[in-house]
Design a protein around this motif. Structure first.
Motif, PDB file in Angstrom:
ATOM      1  N   SER A  42       0.816  -1.208   0.000  1.00  0.00           N
ATOM      2  CA  SER A  42       0.000   0.000   0.000  1.00  0.00           C
ATOM      3  C   SER A  42       0.856   1.266   0.000  1.00  0.00           C
ATOM      4  CB  SER A  42      -0.923   0.018   1.220  1.00  0.00           C
ATOM      5  OG  SER A  42      -0.174   0.197   2.408  1.00  0.00           O
ATOM      6  N   GLY A  43       0.248   2.348  -0.456  1.00  0.00           N
ATOM      7  CA  GLY A  43       0.947   3.624  -0.439  1.00  0.00           C
ATOM      8  C   GLY A  43       1.304   4.065   0.976  1.00  0.00           C
ATOM      9  N   THR A  44       0.437   3.757   1.933  1.00  0.00           N
ATOM     10  CA  THR A  44       0.730   4.118   3.324  1.00  0.00           C
ATOM     11  C   THR A  44       1.938   3.345   3.848  1.00  0.00           C
ATOM     12  OG1 THR A  44      -0.947   2.515   4.032  1.00  0.00           O
ATOM     13  CG2 THR A  44      -1.610   4.827   3.921  1.00  0.00           C
ATOM     14  N   GLU A  45       2.079   2.093   3.436  1.00  0.00           N
ATOM     15  CA  GLU A  45       3.240   1.306   3.863  1.00  0.00           C
ATOM     16  C   GLU A  45       4.515   1.838   3.220  1.00  0.00           C
ATOM     17  OE1 GLU A  45       5.823  -1.361   5.577  1.00  0.00           O
ATOM     18  OE2 GLU A  45       3.776  -0.785   6.145  1.00  0.00           O
ATOM     19  N   ILE A  46       4.424   2.249   1.949  1.00  0.00           N
ATOM     20  CA  ILE A  46       5.585   2.839   1.289  1.00  0.00           C
ATOM     21  C   ILE A  46       6.003   4.100   2.031  1.00  0.00           C
ATOM     22  CG2 ILE A  46       6.433   3.935  -0.828  1.00  0.00           C
ATOM     23  CD1 ILE A  46       4.484   2.143  -2.376  1.00  0.00           C
ATOM     24  N   CYS A  47       5.023   4.930   2.382  1.00  0.00           N
ATOM     25  CA  CYS A  47       5.305   6.160   3.123  1.00  0.00           C
ATOM     26  C   CYS A  47       5.949   5.848   4.469  1.00  0.00           C
ATOM     27  CB  CYS A  47       4.020   6.956   3.322  1.00  0.00           C
ATOM     28  SG  CYS A  47       4.236   8.527   4.183  1.00  0.00           S
ATOM     29  N   ARG A  48       5.443   4.836   5.149  1.00  0.00           N
ATOM     30  CA  ARG A  48       5.989   4.451   6.448  1.00  0.00           C
ATOM     31  C   ARG A  48       7.461   4.052   6.316  1.00  0.00           C
ATOM     32  NH1 ARG A  48       2.556   0.984   7.515  1.00  0.00           N
ATOM     33  NH2 ARG A  48       1.237   2.139   8.962  1.00  0.00           N
ATOM     34  N   ARG A  49       7.771   3.283   5.292  1.00  0.00           N
ATOM     35  CA  ARG A  49       9.160   2.857   5.078  1.00  0.00           C
ATOM     36  C   ARG A  49      10.053   4.052   4.725  1.00  0.00           C
ATOM     37  NH1 ARG A  49       8.868  -2.941   1.776  1.00  0.00           N
ATOM     38  NH2 ARG A  49       7.157  -3.854   2.993  1.00  0.00           N
ATOM     39  N   MET A  50       9.520   4.986   3.941  1.00  0.00           N
ATOM     40  CA  MET A  50      10.295   6.168   3.579  1.00  0.00           C
ATOM     41  C   MET A  50      10.648   6.986   4.810  1.00  0.00           C
ATOM     42  SD  MET A  50       8.206   7.414   0.159  1.00  0.00           S
ATOM     43  CE  MET A  50       9.092   8.972   0.050  1.00  0.00           C
ATOM     44  N   LYS A  51       9.690   7.179   5.695  1.00  0.00           N
ATOM     45  CA  LYS A  51       9.917   8.024   6.871  1.00  0.00           C
ATOM     46  C   LYS A  51      10.855   7.366   7.877  1.00  0.00           C
ATOM     47  CE  LYS A  51       7.317  11.121   5.107  1.00  0.00           C
ATOM     48  NZ  LYS A  51       7.970  12.311   4.480  1.00  0.00           N
ATOM     49  N   GLU A  80      13.584   9.988   4.186  1.00  0.00           N
ATOM     50  CA  GLU A  80      12.608  10.561   5.105  1.00  0.00           C
ATOM     51  C   GLU A  80      12.211  11.997   4.792  1.00  0.00           C
ATOM     52  OE1 GLU A  80      14.120  10.690   9.050  1.00  0.00           O
ATOM     53  OE2 GLU A  80      15.988  11.697   8.508  1.00  0.00           O
ATOM     54  N   ARG A  81      13.067  12.740   4.080  1.00  0.00           N
ATOM     55  CA  ARG A  81      12.765  14.132   3.781  1.00  0.00           C
ATOM     56  C   ARG A  81      12.000  14.326   2.476  1.00  0.00           C
ATOM     57  NH1 ARG A  81      13.153  16.626   8.565  1.00  0.00           N
ATOM     58  NH2 ARG A  81      15.091  16.050   9.622  1.00  0.00           N
ATOM     59  N   ILE A  82      11.763  13.258   1.731  1.00  0.00           N
ATOM     60  CA  ILE A  82      11.030  13.374   0.466  1.00  0.00           C
ATOM     61  C   ILE A  82       9.558  13.640   0.765  1.00  0.00           C
ATOM     62  CG2 ILE A  82      10.297  12.184  -1.631  1.00  0.00           C
ATOM     63  CD1 ILE A  82      12.861  10.550  -1.491  1.00  0.00           C
ATOM     64  N   PRO A  83       8.990  14.758   0.284  1.00  0.00           N
ATOM     65  CA  PRO A  83       7.569  15.041   0.543  1.00  0.00           C
ATOM     66  C   PRO A  83       6.663  14.062  -0.187  1.00  0.00           C
ATOM     67  CG  PRO A  83       8.511  16.673  -0.943  1.00  0.00           C
ATOM     68  CD  PRO A  83       9.662  15.836  -0.461  1.00  0.00           C
ATOM     69  N   VAL A  84       5.509  13.762   0.415  1.00  0.00           N
ATOM     70  CA  VAL A  84       4.587  12.753  -0.111  1.00  0.00           C
ATOM     71  C   VAL A  84       3.193  13.345  -0.310  1.00  0.00           C
ATOM     72  CG1 VAL A  84       3.377  10.592   0.418  1.00  0.00           C
ATOM     73  CG2 VAL A  84       5.825  10.814   0.923  1.00  0.00           C
ATOM     74  N   ILE A  85       2.604  13.039  -1.462  1.00  0.00           N
ATOM     75  CA  ILE A  85       1.198  13.339  -1.724  1.00  0.00           C
ATOM     76  C   ILE A  85       0.477  12.012  -1.877  1.00  0.00           C
ATOM     77  CG2 ILE A  85      -0.475  14.348  -3.306  1.00  0.00           C
ATOM     78  CD1 ILE A  85       1.601  16.383  -4.135  1.00  0.00           C
ATOM     79  N   PHE A  86      -0.548  11.770  -1.068  1.00  0.00           N
ATOM     80  CA  PHE A  86      -1.339  10.553  -1.204  1.00  0.00           C
ATOM     81  C   PHE A  86      -2.426  10.772  -2.253  1.00  0.00           C
ATOM     82  CE2 PHE A  86      -0.189   8.954   3.226  1.00  0.00           C
ATOM     83  CZ  PHE A  86       0.539   7.892   2.718  1.00  0.00           C
ATOM     84  N   LEU A  87      -2.635   9.747  -3.088  1.00  0.00           N
ATOM     85  CA  LEU A  87      -3.639   9.763  -4.146  1.00  0.00           C
ATOM     86  C   LEU A  87      -4.579   8.593  -3.894  1.00  0.00           C
ATOM     87  CD1 LEU A  87      -4.318  11.215  -6.842  1.00  0.00           C
ATOM     88  CD2 LEU A  87      -2.902   9.511  -7.984  1.00  0.00           C
ATOM     89  N   LEU A 108      -6.532  12.084   8.131  1.00  0.00           N
ATOM     90  CA  LEU A 108      -5.768  12.289   9.357  1.00  0.00           C
ATOM     91  C   LEU A 108      -4.673  11.243   9.507  1.00  0.00           C
ATOM     92  CD1 LEU A 108      -8.599  13.242  11.896  1.00  0.00           C
ATOM     93  CD2 LEU A 108      -6.872  14.742  10.893  1.00  0.00           C
ATOM     94  N   VAL A 109      -5.002   9.988   9.128  1.00  0.00           N
ATOM     95  CA  VAL A 109      -3.998   8.925   9.186  1.00  0.00           C
ATOM     96  C   VAL A 109      -2.843   9.250   8.250  1.00  0.00           C
ATOM     97  CG1 VAL A 109      -3.524   6.520   8.611  1.00  0.00           C
ATOM     98  CG2 VAL A 109      -5.578   7.102   9.900  1.00  0.00           C
ATOM     99  N   GLY A 110      -3.178   9.729   7.038  1.00  0.00           N
ATOM    100  CA  GLY A 110      -2.146  10.068   6.067  1.00  0.00           C
ATOM    101  C   GLY A 110      -1.235  11.175   6.557  1.00  0.00           C
ATOM    102  N   PHE A 111      -1.821  12.225   7.104  1.00  0.00           N
ATOM    103  CA  PHE A 111      -1.016  13.336   7.601  1.00  0.00           C
ATOM    104  C   PHE A 111      -0.188  12.918   8.812  1.00  0.00           C
ATOM    105  CE2 PHE A 111      -4.426  16.129   5.611  1.00  0.00           C
ATOM    106  CZ  PHE A 111      -3.630  16.469   4.536  1.00  0.00           C
ATOM    107  N   LYS A 112      -0.749  12.064   9.656  1.00  0.00           N
ATOM    108  CA  LYS A 112      -0.018  11.592  10.835  1.00  0.00           C
ATOM    109  C   LYS A 112       1.215  10.800  10.420  1.00  0.00           C
ATOM    110  CE  LYS A 112      -0.666   9.147  15.213  1.00  0.00           C
ATOM    111  NZ  LYS A 112      -1.625   8.378  16.061  1.00  0.00           N
ATOM    112  N   MET A 113       1.140  10.120   9.283  1.00  0.00           N
ATOM    113  CA  MET A 113       2.267   9.329   8.805  1.00  0.00           C
ATOM    114  C   MET A 113       3.352  10.195   8.171  1.00  0.00           C
ATOM    115  SD  MET A 113       0.463   5.980   7.179  1.00  0.00           S
ATOM    116  CE  MET A 113       2.083   5.381   6.731  1.00  0.00           C
ATOM    117  N   GLY A 114       3.032  11.465   7.941  1.00  0.00           N
ATOM    118  CA  GLY A 114       4.048  12.357   7.398  1.00  0.00           C
ATOM    119  C   GLY A 114       3.769  12.886   6.006  1.00  0.00           C
ATOM    120  N   ALA A 115       2.587  12.571   5.436  1.00  0.00           N
ATOM    121  CA  ALA A 115       2.255  13.073   4.109  1.00  0.00           C
ATOM    122  C   ALA A 115       2.020  14.582   4.157  1.00  0.00           C
ATOM    123  CB  ALA A 115       1.014  12.368   3.564  1.00  0.00           C
ATOM    124  N   GLU A 116       2.391  15.273   3.084  1.00  0.00           N
ATOM    125  CA  GLU A 116       2.206  16.720   3.020  1.00  0.00           C
ATOM    126  C   GLU A 116       0.887  17.121   2.373  1.00  0.00           C
ATOM    127  OE1 GLU A 116       6.187  16.255   4.246  1.00  0.00           O
ATOM    128  OE2 GLU A 116       5.169  15.280   2.573  1.00  0.00           O
TER     129      GLU A 116
END
Length: 228
Positions: free
Chosen positions: A61-70, A76-83, A93-101
């Motif tokens: 999932s995209g959320t798991e990819i984001c989790r691994r990136m952070k 960890e500094r690469i900004p993320v947009i969830f689609l 809220l879950v997406g933003f809590k994980m670090g998505a911009e």
């Protein structure tokens, strides 16, 4: 846009093609991926400035990819947009809590997404770059380049560099570097500052000579020490 590279992960081939075309038309370099595994491979092999991640993918999932990136010092500094097709407030809220911009819900306009990518790139890069010779430090986006090549610093190393650049030409004592750079008590771990400075110097050669030791006090960013 100045060679800015964007990872786009989307399992719908038609949407992936439309988004890629829209971003390329705006001057971005696009790395398309249909699966989470492809996205992780791109992140491992390429230099990516921003990631657009579809939340619902067939494998990872995209959320798991984001989790691994952070959790990865290099990513960890690469900004993320969830689609995603989800639009409930709790999902955002879950997406933003994980670090998505940012968070874009389907259906959407590829041109609108391209505009959001532009806005996010401008926001994270800011206008506060420090430039000296071939050294460029983007303080807000935590990016450093020498001769056009990215140099990867740990969060602590970058924080030290940032404090020194913001304080120049003043000298900064070790306690202040601990407090302002790492949020640590000035009475603890002063020796760790010296270790981090040594590593910073090694990574930014020949600009490591600009990090000058002020005996008995601390460190100073002094370009007079540059010999390149």
């Amino acid at each position: 846009m100045d060679g800015t590279s964007v990872l786009v992960t989307e399992d719908d081939a038609d949407i992936l093609e439309l988004v890629s075309y829209a971003l390329e038309a705006e001057g971005f370099r696009v790395f398309p991926a249909k699966t989470g595994q492809e996205a992780l491979s791109i992140l491992n092999d390429e230099s990516v400035d921003l990631a657009v991640l579809d939340v619902m993918l067939p494998d990872i999932s995209g959320t798991e990819i984001c989790r691994r990136m952070k959790r990865d010092e290099r990513l960890e500094r690469i900004p993320v947009i969830f689609l995603t097709a989800r639009n409930e407030e709790t999902d955002k809220l879950v997406g933003f809590k994980m670090g998505a911009e940012d968070y874009v819900t389907k259906p959407f306009s590829p041109k609108e997404l391209a505009a959001r990518v532009h806005a996010l790139v401008r926001r994270v890069r800011g206008g506060d770059d420090y430039v000296f010779r071939s050294l460029r430090v983007a303080l807000e986006s935590h990016r450093i380049d020498i001769d056009g090549s990215r140099i990867h610093l740990s969060p602590r190393e970058f924080s030290l560099l940032r404090v020194l650049l913001e304080a120049k030409p003043k000298t900064v004592d070790r306690g202040t570097l601990l407090e302002r750079g790492w949020g640590m008590d000035a009475k603890a771990g002063l020796r760790s500052v010296d270790v981090a400075v040594t590593r910073l110097r090694e990574k930014i050669k020949p600009y490591g000579a600009c990090v000058r030791t002020v005996t008995g006090f601390g460190y100073q960013w002094d370009t007079d020490g540059f010999k390149g």
